[in-house]
Design a protein around this motif. Structure first.
Motif, PDB file in Angstrom:
ATOM      1  N   GLY A   1      -4.235  25.395 -20.556  1.00 55.27           N
ATOM      2  CA  GLY A   1      -3.046  24.754 -20.122  1.00 55.27           C
ATOM      3  C   GLY A   1      -3.287  23.410 -19.603  1.00 55.27           C
ATOM      4  N   HIS A   2      -3.894  22.453 -20.445  1.00 57.02           N
ATOM      5  CA  HIS A   2      -3.594  21.618 -20.404  1.00 57.02           C
ATOM      6  C   HIS A   2      -2.407  21.031 -20.953  1.00 57.02           C
ATOM      7  CE1 HIS A   2      -8.171  21.477 -20.342  1.00 57.02           C
ATOM      8  NE2 HIS A   2      -8.378  22.516 -21.690  1.00 57.02           N
ATOM      9  N   THR A   3      -2.083  21.641 -21.199  1.00 56.07           N
ATOM     10  CA  THR A   3      -0.255  21.149 -21.161  1.00 56.07           C
ATOM     11  C   THR A   3       0.374  22.021 -20.908  1.00 56.07           C
ATOM     12  OG1 THR A   3      -0.121  21.004 -23.916  1.00 56.07           O
ATOM     13  CG2 THR A   3      -0.609  18.836 -23.083  1.00 56.07           C
ATOM     14  N   SER A   4       1.551  22.397 -21.591  1.00 56.70           N
ATOM     15  CA  SER A   4       2.783  23.089 -20.890  1.00 56.70           C
ATOM     16  C   SER A   4       3.002  23.068 -22.560  1.00 56.70           C
ATOM     17  CB  SER A   4       3.966  22.814 -20.463  1.00 56.70           C
ATOM     18  OG  SER A   4       3.509  22.187 -19.107  1.00 56.70           O
ATOM     19  N   VAL A   5       3.370  22.642 -23.663  1.00 51.52           N
ATOM     20  CA  VAL A   5       3.999  23.481 -24.693  1.00 51.52           C
ATOM     21  C   VAL A   5       2.711  22.749 -25.865  1.00 51.52           C
ATOM     22  CG1 VAL A   5       6.192  23.491 -25.859  1.00 51.52           C
ATOM     23  CG2 VAL A   5       5.862  23.648 -23.869  1.00 51.52           C
TER      24      VAL A   5
ATOM     25  N   ALA B   1      16.180  20.664 -14.890  1.00 44.55           N
ATOM     26  CA  ALA B   1      15.961  20.539 -13.653  1.00 44.55           C
ATOM     27  C   ALA B   1      15.249  19.947 -12.800  1.00 44.55           C
ATOM     28  CB  ALA B   1      15.793  21.875 -12.933  1.00 44.55           C
ATOM     29  N   ASN B   2      13.790  19.736 -13.970  1.00 48.03           N
ATOM     30  CA  ASN B   2      12.651  18.962 -13.474  1.00 48.03           C
ATOM     31  C   ASN B   2      11.952  18.025 -14.616  1.00 48.03           C
ATOM     32  OD1 ASN B   2      11.167  20.488 -11.380  1.00 48.03           O
ATOM     33  ND2 ASN B   2      12.136  22.233 -12.731  1.00 48.03           N
ATOM     34  N   PRO B   3      12.714  16.835 -14.759  1.00 48.68           N
ATOM     35  CA  PRO B   3      13.019  15.643 -16.392  1.00 48.68           C
ATOM     36  C   PRO B   3      11.433  14.984 -16.042  1.00 48.68           C
ATOM     37  CG  PRO B   3      15.151  15.600 -14.416  1.00 48.68           C
ATOM     38  CD  PRO B   3      14.188  16.164 -14.029  1.00 48.68           C
ATOM     39  N   GLY B   4      10.843  15.738 -17.148  1.00 45.26           N
ATOM     40  CA  GLY B   4       8.981  14.671 -17.533  1.00 45.26           C
ATOM     41  C   GLY B   4       8.375  16.027 -16.691  1.00 45.26           C
ATOM     42  N   GLN B   5       8.238  17.114 -15.459  1.00 46.19           N
ATOM     43  CA  GLN B   5       6.954  17.663 -15.321  1.00 46.19           C
ATOM     44  C   GLN B   5       6.563  18.366 -16.661  1.00 46.19           C
ATOM     45  OE1 GLN B   5       7.747  20.202 -12.036  1.00 46.19           O
ATOM     46  NE2 GLN B   5       9.014  18.291 -10.765  1.00 46.19           N
TER      47      GLN B   5
ATOM     48  N   ALA C   1      15.292  14.765 -24.871  1.00 48.42           N
ATOM     49  CA  ALA C   1      15.778  13.868 -24.130  1.00 48.42           C
ATOM     50  C   ALA C   1      17.016  13.286 -23.762  1.00 48.42           C
ATOM     51  CB  ALA C   1      15.051  12.580 -23.325  1.00 48.42           C
ATOM     52  N   GLY C   2      17.722  12.781 -24.577  1.00 51.15           N
ATOM     53  CA  GLY C   2      19.035  12.515 -25.314  1.00 51.15           C
ATOM     54  C   GLY C   2      19.857  13.472 -24.773  1.00 51.15           C
ATOM     55  N   GLY C   3      19.594  15.594 -25.050  1.00 51.22           N
ATOM     56  CA  GLY C   3      19.943  16.185 -24.557  1.00 51.22           C
ATOM     57  C   GLY C   3      19.972  16.953 -22.904  1.00 51.22           C
ATOM     58  N   GLY C   4      19.461  15.835 -21.917  1.00 52.48           N
ATOM     59  CA  GLY C   4      19.009  16.958 -20.984  1.00 52.48           C
ATOM     60  C   GLY C   4      18.001  17.306 -20.661  1.00 52.48           C
ATOM     61  N   VAL C   5      16.683  17.575 -22.152  1.00 53.84           N
ATOM     62  CA  VAL C   5      15.914  17.983 -22.099  1.00 53.84           C
ATOM     63  C   VAL C   5      14.876  17.338 -22.310  1.00 53.84           C
ATOM     64  CG1 VAL C   5      14.548  20.107 -22.977  1.00 53.84           C
ATOM     65  CG2 VAL C   5      16.795  20.117 -23.028  1.00 53.84           C
ATOM     66  N   LYS C   6      13.855  16.904 -21.058  1.00 50.91           N
ATOM     67  CA  LYS C   6      12.612  14.919 -21.153  1.00 50.91           C
ATOM     68  C   LYS C   6      11.920  15.893 -20.751  1.00 50.91           C
ATOM     69  CE  LYS C   6      12.055  11.606 -18.860  1.00 50.91           C
ATOM     70  NZ  LYS C   6      12.094  10.008 -18.615  1.00 50.91           N
ATOM     71  N   MET C   7      10.850  15.739 -21.730  1.00 53.70           N
ATOM     72  CA  MET C   7       9.761  16.353 -21.149  1.00 53.70           C
ATOM     73  C   MET C   7       8.642  15.281 -21.515  1.00 53.70           C
ATOM     74  SD  MET C   7       9.945  19.749 -22.870  1.00 53.70           S
ATOM     75  CE  MET C   7      10.491  19.706 -24.698  1.00 53.70           C
ATOM     76  N   GLU C   8       7.224  15.546 -20.964  1.00 50.71           N
ATOM     77  CA  GLU C   8       6.659  14.505 -22.135  1.00 50.71           C
ATOM     78  C   GLU C   8       5.476  14.768 -22.679  1.00 50.71           C
ATOM     79  OE1 GLU C   8       4.892  10.286 -20.258  1.00 50.71           O
ATOM     80  OE2 GLU C   8       6.732  11.397 -19.176  1.00 50.71           O
ATOM     81  N   ASN C   9       5.489  13.422 -23.309  1.00 46.77           N
ATOM     82  CA  ASN C   9       4.574  13.157 -24.620  1.00 46.77           C
ATOM     83  C   ASN C   9       3.586  12.973 -24.380  1.00 46.77           C
ATOM     84  OD1 ASN C   9       3.090  12.827 -27.690  1.00 46.77           O
ATOM     85  ND2 ASN C   9       5.379  11.493 -27.864  1.00 46.77           N
ATOM     86  N   VAL C  10       2.643  14.562 -25.295  1.00 42.76           N
ATOM     87  CA  VAL C  10       1.090  14.067 -24.489  1.00 42.76           C
ATOM     88  C   VAL C  10       0.400  13.869 -26.071  1.00 42.76           C
ATOM     89  CG1 VAL C  10      -1.304  14.464 -23.747  1.00 42.76           C
ATOM     90  CG2 VAL C  10       1.261  14.705 -22.256  1.00 42.76           C
ATOM     91  N   PRO C  11      -0.284  12.721 -26.503  1.00 39.62           N
ATOM     92  CA  PRO C  11      -0.704  13.000 -28.140  1.00 39.62           C
ATOM     93  C   PRO C  11      -2.042  13.242 -28.371  1.00 39.62           C
ATOM     94  CG  PRO C  11       0.753  10.743 -27.600  1.00 39.62           C
ATOM     95  CD  PRO C  11       0.200  11.259 -26.271  1.00 39.62           C
ATOM     96  N   PHE C  12      -2.539  13.906 -29.240  1.00 38.11           N
ATOM     97  CA  PHE C  12      -3.824  15.166 -28.964  1.00 38.11           C
ATOM     98  C   PHE C  12      -4.329  13.824 -30.932  1.00 38.11           C
ATOM     99  CE2 PHE C  12      -2.777  16.775 -25.967  1.00 38.11           C
ATOM    100  CZ  PHE C  12      -3.947  17.194 -25.040  1.00 38.11           C
ATOM    101  N   GLN C  13      -5.454  13.363 -30.738  1.00 41.02           N
ATOM    102  CA  GLN C  13      -5.944  13.156 -32.135  1.00 41.02           C
ATOM    103  C   GLN C  13      -6.846  14.286 -32.752  1.00 41.02           C
ATOM    104  OE1 GLN C  13      -7.097   9.064 -32.829  1.00 41.02           O
ATOM    105  NE2 GLN C  13      -9.067   9.346 -33.934  1.00 41.02           N
ATOM    106  N   SER C  14      -7.191  15.041 -31.904  1.00 43.48           N
ATOM    107  CA  SER C  14      -7.664  16.020 -32.668  1.00 43.48           C
ATOM    108  C   SER C  14      -7.051  16.867 -32.744  1.00 43.48           C
ATOM    109  CB  SER C  14      -9.165  16.187 -31.463  1.00 43.48           C
ATOM    110  OG  SER C  14      -9.862  17.381 -31.916  1.00 43.48           O
ATOM    111  N   PRO C  15      -6.701  17.482 -33.942  1.00 42.46           N
ATOM    112  CA  PRO C  15      -5.533  18.655 -34.420  1.00 42.46           C
ATOM    113  C   PRO C  15      -6.786  20.078 -33.200  1.00 42.46           C
ATOM    114  CG  PRO C  15      -6.318  17.350 -36.335  1.00 42.46           C
ATOM    115  CD  PRO C  15      -7.196  17.292 -35.510  1.00 42.46           C
ATOM    116  N   GLY C  16      -7.646  20.359 -33.431  1.00 43.07           N
ATOM    117  CA  GLY C  16      -8.120  21.177 -32.193  1.00 43.07           C
ATOM    118  C   GLY C  16      -7.725  21.078 -31.522  1.00 43.07           C
TER     119      GLY C  16
ATOM    120  N   PHE D   1      14.115  24.883 -21.624  1.00 43.68           N
ATOM    121  CA  PHE D   1      14.575  23.920 -21.196  1.00 43.68           C
ATOM    122  C   PHE D   1      15.557  23.528 -19.606  1.00 43.68           C
ATOM    123  CE2 PHE D   1      16.167  23.662 -26.492  1.00 43.68           C
ATOM    124  CZ  PHE D   1      14.590  23.782 -26.592  1.00 43.68           C
ATOM    125  N   ASP D   2      15.744  24.850 -20.057  1.00 47.46           N
ATOM    126  CA  ASP D   2      16.951  24.877 -18.426  1.00 47.46           C
ATOM    127  C   ASP D   2      15.656  24.153 -16.840  1.00 47.46           C
ATOM    128  OD1 ASP D   2      18.772  25.884 -19.398  1.00 47.46           O
ATOM    129  OD2 ASP D   2      18.238  28.542 -18.702  1.00 47.46           O
TER     130      ASP D   2
END
Length: 323
Positions: free
Chosen positions: A203-207, A155-159, A179-194, A150-151
């Motif tokens: 390493g394709h996403t952070s979280v 400090a790096n919104p959207g990265q 994001a409304g609380g200051g923790v802004k992260m980018e949504n990356v949707p995946f259709q394939s659950p696997g 979260f920190d």
């Protein structure tokens, strides 16, 4: 006198006719219930193969085959956060030969304007699973605690990127609330659950935003690490993982429930048969092991309570999006 007698006779005849009609309707309903099902029943899974909805739908279908006495083949109709499959369910006859998975991810998407379905289009036979969601990172992530994550996001919104099941789902809603609380992260949707589950490991996403049961194999292998649970209480299986509320983000009530549903106008006699089959399935040793392994065991919710659970969840998400 004669007129009164004729009126009384007519009333008796009408009453008798009504009793006969009621008896015929009752016998017709009983006959329908006795005959159903006479052929295989399709289970429409509203997400792709390998995901939580798919695994649940297949397990439930397999366990319902014995009490119903017919095969229950599974059809994956994925797309539009589950709405494509629900359209298939909604447009098939209301005869009990098409069941579908109706899950909270899709209900949340209605609040975001996706799809054209609404709770009253369906009859929820039973809610059979429920689990709060977590944020997971790879075991070697530079963010080993939720506070670290979260920190950095503040400090790096959207990265930071978060693998989700789609836009409009509670994944998306939760990220908007963060994001409304200051923790802004980018949504990356995946259709394939696997692909979604493996994305932070590769390493394709952070979280990853997900329920623990859906990624149990990666947790047991030590490839994923849970950082935060979106609940008012810590999860008993992960007592060291803090809640979002502990970190200053009051986000709860967005648990991922999964249910089995049919069209709303399905005859009540068929609904009764299906509910009995689901309750027999969930009471089995196979189901109990399955739900334990996926951290999703609940007392099945049926009838009006199950229907209310869906409408209440839709109202909750709509309210949170409007705030």
């Amino acid at each position: 006198m004669g007129g009164e007698s004729m009126t009384r006779d007519a009333s008796l005849k009408l009453g008798a006719a009504g009793l006969v009609a009621a008896g015929l309707a009752l016998s017709s309903g009983m006959a329908l219930a006795d005959a159903y099902p006479e052929r295989p029943v399709e289970m429409v899974v509203t997400f792709g193969p390998g995901g939580g909805a798919d695994v649940m739908g297949r397990q439930m279908g397999r366990l319902m085959e014995k009490p119903l006495g017919v095969a229950i083949p599974v059809s994956n109709v994925a797309g539009a956060s589950g709405n494509a499959g629900l359209t298939h369910l909604r447009t098939n006859p209301a005869d009990g030969y098409t069941l579908g998975t109706l899950i909270s991810l899709t209900v949340a998407s209605w609040a975001s304007g996706l799809g054209d379905s609404k709770p009253e289009d369906f009859r929820v036979i039973s809610v059979v699973q429920n689990s709060p969601s977590f944020l997971f990172v790879s075991a070697d992530s530079p963010y080993q605690t939720a506070q670290d994550l979260f920190d950095f996001a503040k400090a790096n919104p959207g990265q930071l990127t978060v693998a989700t099941s789609g836009y409009g789902t509670q994944d998306d809603v939760t990220l908007k609330l963060l994001a409304g609380g200051g923790v802004k992260m980018e949504n990356v949707p995946f259709q394939s659950p696997g692909e979604r589950y493996a994305s932070p490991i590769g390493g394709h996403t952070s979280v990853l935003y997900e329920e623990p049961g859906d990624v149990a194999q990666f947790l047991k292998a030590g490839q994923l690490k849970p950082l935060v649970v979106f609940s008012m209480e810590r999860h008993p299986a992960f007592p060291d993982v803090p809640t979002s509320a502990e970190l200053g983000h009051e986000i709860s009530g967005l648990d991922n429930f999964r249910s089995i549903a049919v069209r709303a106008d399905t005859p009540p006699e068929i609904l009764t048969r299906l509910e009995a089959a689901i309750l027999e399935a969930t009471a089995s040793a196979d189901w109990q092991k399955f739900c334990t392994d996926t951290y999703s065991c609940i007392q099945p919710v049926t009838g009006d309570a199950a229907q209310k659970m869906v409408t209440d969840f839709l109202q909750l998400v709509s309210k949170q999006l409007a705030s």
